[in-house]
Structures are given as structure tokens and as C-alpha cells.
Enzyme design. Sequence first.
Site, PDB file in Angstrom:
ATOM      1  N   LYS A  53       0.844  -1.248   0.015  1.00  0.00           N
ATOM      2  CA  LYS A  53      -0.353   0.238   0.336  1.00  0.00           C
ATOM      3  C   LYS A  53       0.878   1.848   0.038  1.00  0.00           C
ATOM      4  CE  LYS A  53      -3.762  -2.571   2.503  1.00  0.00           C
ATOM      5  NZ  LYS A  53      -4.255  -2.680   3.021  1.00  0.00           N
ATOM      6  N   GLN A  97      -5.200  -2.184   9.620  1.00  0.00           N
ATOM      7  CA  GLN A  97      -4.741  -3.001   8.588  1.00  0.00           C
ATOM      8  C   GLN A  97      -5.691  -4.595   9.713  1.00  0.00           C
ATOM      9  OE1 GLN A  97      -3.212  -3.474   5.846  1.00  0.00           O
ATOM     10  NE2 GLN A  97      -3.798  -5.608   6.305  1.00  0.00           N
ATOM     11  N   ASP A 120     -11.447   2.686   3.670  1.00  0.00           N
ATOM     12  CA  ASP A 120     -11.595   1.323   4.036  1.00  0.00           C
ATOM     13  C   ASP A 120     -12.717   0.548   4.065  1.00  0.00           C
ATOM     14  OD1 ASP A 120      -8.931  -0.513   3.570  1.00  0.00           O
ATOM     15  OD2 ASP A 120      -9.247  -1.079   5.386  1.00  0.00           O
TER      16      ASP A 120
END
Length: 288
Positions: A53, A97, A120
Site C-alpha cells: 500500500k 490493517q 476502507d
Amino acid sequence: MSTILDGKLISSQIKNELKNKCELLGQKYGITAKLAIILVGNDPASQIYVASKQKACEYVGIQSVTVKMDECSTQEQVINQVKLLAADKSVNGLMVQLPLPKTINESEVLNAIPPEKDVDGLTVNSGGLCFFGLKGFTPCTPKGIIEILTRYNVDFCKKHAVVIGRSNMVGKPIAQKLLQLNCTVTICHSKTQNLADFTKTADILVVAVGKKHLVTADMVKPGAIVVDVGINRENGVIYGDVDFNNVSKIASMITPVPGGIGPMTVAMLLSNTYEGCLNQNNLKDEFL
Ligand code: NAD
């Protein structure tokens, strides 16, 4: 033979488009989009994902910052870190994450992310917006699936879409998106009886389970479009949830693993961060 839906190629096209837009954003407005990632613990797969990322951000010109927190961090410490980054005006997108260490409640942490930075798309707020078909951040994997199929000119209307998996991250939101695109949608899961009875009727089959080669050629309708989300590591090799070699002989289109939905997911994280940056600066693409 099927058309291979090339996620590597499409994601690199998307990244180049974003790179141009980010350059214009800098030139015209002096703005650089910024993504913040919170990484808790030392999970090796998570470290690889975060590194990819960061690399992708760097390529398109999105600034990225990763806050690494100790495996033993408490839920309160992680939530406090989320709140700090949420309050930081320079941060446009904020993600945690996953998975988090087992002692931490993921939902409590995720829901501390404000909706405008939830790139997200995993908060209850974003989930509700997605469910209602309202403007908000779509989780990156479902967004990537729709994007790649659209770029290969797939017509969704009136198709029977079968989704295997019902997670908040993939199964449920992709089913919603396909419904909004006028598919008739069936959701299968771990308790579904006679899975093949459903999969054989799918015009579009999305598989998001996490079981190597769960879907075999005899479970697929000839001519179906098959999207394999699964990532299964075995002796250093990555396999999908679909038996690619045999299913690709009968499907009309299929995503490979690796090189299919994985790179699309990363590209959509960048796209959501860019979108968050525009929104937070009251800008629109057409102003660039
Ligand atoms: P999850 O574990 O949260 O959900 C798995 C789902 O599969 C569950 O809803 C469960 O009901 C269903 N399931 C389990 N066994 C089944 C069976 N035998 N038959 C039918 N359904 C069954 O997983 P997830 O987060 O949705 O991820 C699914 C897979 O996709 C994993 O391999 C994950 O690594 C991968 N993934 C890939 C990307 C990407 O970018 N490519 C992104 C997210 C997840």
C-alpha cells in the site's frame, strides 16, 4: 478459453490515472492527499500488505504514514491513535490493517474512524450507506471487483450473481453492489447446503471464502464470469478459491490469483483516499 481479467493491468491503468490527478491537485491547489495506516503487531502477511500500500501511494503521489504499534497495545491505546489521526487535518484517509491482535475488538476500533476518512469502508456508517446505495466509501475489494468487471464491459443487468462468502469486508458489500447494478443475487456461505446447485446457476460467480480450490469446473456454468477473491498461501505459493486451470477452460471471463482482485483492492484504496481528499477540500474532479 476464458478472457483473463487482468487486475495487474487494470490496476496500473487506474494508478496512472490517479497519478495524473494527484499531480494536478498539487499544481493547481498545492494539495497532497495523505493516507494514514495503523499497523498493530507483527503479522507477516499484514506487513507485506502495508508495504505494498505504501509503495502504491508513493507511485501515485499520495503521501502515506504508517503508525506501527506494539502487539501488546491495548484497545484503548489503538483507539486513541485512531482518534489522533482522525483529528489530524492533513490526513485524508485512515485505515487500520486487519487482523488486529485477538485481545482487541475490531469493531470498536474501526468504528472510531470518522466516516469522511473511512477509506476502507468498514465502519458501521459506511456499511449503512453502502446498504442503502448512498454516497460513501465502498470497501476496496468489492469496489475493485465492480471496477474491473466494468472496465471489461460486463453488463450486470438481469444477470444471476452468486456470491460465496458473507463477510462485512467482501461478501455482503459485493452482494449489495451487484443488487444495485440490477443483478439477481444469491449469497452462499459456510452453512449452505449443496453449494454446487447454486453456483451452477450463476452468470457471475464471486468467490470470497479462503479455501484453496473450493470451486471446481463441475460447479461452474459454461460461459460464466468468475471472480476469485481468495488468497490461500501454501508453501510460499498463493492459490485462489477457484481451480483456475480447469475453470478457465469453461468460464467466459475469470480473474487469476495472484494478479486479479488483489491489485485492484490496493488501487481502490488509493482511489478512495484521493476521493476523501477532494471531499475534504470541497473539490471535484472536474475542477482539476
Ligand atoms: P472471512 O473468513 O471473513 O469470510 C469467509 C466466508 O466464507 C464466510 O462468510 C463463510 O461463511 C464462508 N465460507 C467458509 N467456508 C465455506 C464453505 N465451505 N462453503 C461456502 N462458504 C464458506 O473472509 P473474507 O475476509 O471475506 O476473505 C475471504 C477470502 O478472500 C480470504 O482468502 C481472504 O484472504 C481473501 N481476501 C482477498 C482480498 C484481496 O484483495 N484479494 C481482500 C479481502 C479478502
